[in-house]
Design an enzyme around this catalytic site. Structure first.
Site: not given
Ligand code: ARG
Length: 466
Positions: A27, A113, A158-159, A286, A292, A294, A299, A326, A331, A334
């Site tokens: 990660s 964790n 409206t509408h 365009s 054009k 745009n 958008e 956990y 993971q 993120k």
């Molecule tokens: N990179 C892991 C995550 O974001 C960190 C936590 C890992 N914990 C574990 N018990 N393997 O989830």
């Protein structure tokens, strides 16, 4: 396939992870951006370990110096992230190990964790403040437009049908309300984030004599009076992803607001409306049609809102059905969070810049708002003031509208004889209703688009957005 056993948990393993597993499970390619928070968390944790007598002051200082050095390397782009070390936490810990033997004590009474939960809470506090500033900039840009175009009137719809006249500023202030709620939502997420999970360990805390309040205070997890705030359940602290979801929800809703603003502006910029000209710098041409221009920035704002909603959906689905606490699934929490942060911020910047470059076509706005049909409701109110029940007044004005359409005469130009034939309560002064300024001036209540209210709202927003 056999590799050297993994450094951090190698004790139990005879074989390291497969190359494919490393690629699959790393990660660090996305969580490296947690580095400043991870380092702050580790420094505070080390300070707490020394305070609790679990490491010496010299060890704490060595850890602090090492982490500072690592941060300097990261900041200058010299730090080499290694995907084989999985994540930001292990990359930094390994780098620290090369700098000081005290590194081996840093993970005392801590798990990745509660570490990653802490990093993310610090991230959310930062992200909410940063995004809030960008939303504020959008509000300021819109307030500036309202100030420049203070006297401009347009139809409210409206509408998507012309409904009633309003000051353009009143329409823009509707956006300010939306954005104000977006900022409040972000502040709410930041307040929720403001509890320190360190000390929760992997799931059930630690047997070591740590001081959770000390570390919370070090990291700024404190209330308005400076008192430390810590999470109250170790299992919830490491398994909870509500903040991720609430943050993504706040971004998704802001995205929906941006998208609705964008849609109005796209309509206004069309030849059919012709209320505005968009800034060249935020439009494109365009490749085929030379005439054009745009509204691509707008958008894309509409398009990005779909992406922001997708991120929220990803997080909701991720958390659903996971057993406490956990699980490695988490993971994946993120990328959508970071993407929402980045994209919502970009959207805000683009909207602020596009709004700042808008040019209004006053003739087109005036022509649209001069449509006397917009004051048909005011005409019904006129009859109400003469004692006619509203339903009857509505019916009478409806009949007048039909006569006007049938005879292709503007509603305000109908001959008086025809008007009072429809309802005897109409007086010779009936057409005075179509004076736009007077019609607006009558709208005096809070939240209405009358000039006195508008003045109040200008003052209110100028104060709020200072
Ligand atoms: N990179 C892991 C995550 O974001 C960190 C936590 C890992 N914990 C574990 N018990 N393997 O989830």
């Amino acid at each position: 396939m056999a590799k050297k056993a993994q450094v951090t948990w190698g004790g139990r393993f005879t074989e390291g992870p497969a190359e494919l597993m490393l690629r699959f499970s790393e990660s660090v390619s996305f969580d490296h951006r947690l580095a400043p928070f991870d380092i702050a968390g580790s420094k505070a944790h080390a300070a707490m370990l020394a305070h609790a007598g679990l490491i010496s002051a010299a060890e704490r200082d060595a850890i602090h110096a090492g982490l500072d050095g690592i941060w300097r390397e990261i900041e200058s782009g010299k730090f080499v992230w290694d995907a084989r070390l999985e994540d930001v936490h292990m990359n930094i810990e390994q780098a620290l190990t090369r700098r000081t033997p005290a590194a081996a004590k840093l993970h005392t009474a801590r798990s990745r964790n509660d570490q990653v939960a802490t990093d993310m809470r610090l991230f959310f506090k930062h992200a909410c403040a940063a995004l809030g500033e960008k939303f504020l900039a959008v509000q300021r840009a819109l307030l500036a437009v309202a100030g420049r175009e203070r006297d401009v009137l347009i139809p409210a719809y409206t509408h998507l049908q012309r409904a009633q006249p309003v000051y353009l500023a009143h329409h823009l202030f509707a956006y300010l309300e939306m954005l104000q709620r977006d900022r409040d939502r972000l502040a709410g997420v930041a307040a929720q984030a403001n509890f320190c999970p360190l000390g929760s360990g992997a799931v059930a805390g630690t047997t070591l004599p740590i001081d959770r309040e000390f570390v919370a205070k070090q990291l700024g997890f404190v209330d308005a009076r400076g008192r430390p705030q810590v999470t109250q359940n170790s299992m919830d602290a490491v398994g909870d992803r509500d903040l991720h979801i609430e943050f993504a929800a706040a971004c998704a809703l802001a995205g929906v607001h941006f998208s609705r603003v964008a849609e109005d502006l796209i309509l206004w910029a069309s030849a059919e409306f012709g209320f505005i000209r968009l800034p060249d710098a935020f439009s494109t041409g365009s490749s085929l049609m030379p005439q054009k221009k745009n509204p691509d920035s707008l958008e894309l704002l509409r398009g990005k809102s779909a992406r922001l909603q997708g991120n929220l959906q990803t997080l909701l689905t991720l958390a659903k059905g996971l057993p406490l606490t956990y699980n490695r699934d988490l993971q994946e929490d993120k990328p959508p969070v970071f993407d929402s942060f980045d994209q919502a911020g970009l959207c805000a910047e683009v909207l602020a810049a596009t709004a700042a470059g808008l040019a209004f076509n006053h003739e087109r706005c005036a022509a649209a708002v001069a449509d006397p049909m917009l004051l048909a409701t005011d005409l019904a109110d006129y009859l109400v003031r003469k004692g006619v029940p509203f339903r009857e007044a509505h019916h009478a004005v409806g009949a007048l509208v039909r006569v006007a359409e049938h005879s292709a005469v503007r509603l305000d130009r109908l001959p008086f004889e025809e008007v009072c034939a429809v309802h005897p309560a109409f007086d010779r002064d009936w057409a005075g209703v179509f004076d736009l300024q007077r019609a607006l001036a009558r709208r005096t209540g809070t939240g209405m688009p009358g000039p006195a209210q508008l003045k109040r709202q200008f003052a209110r927003w100028e104060k709020l957005l200072k």
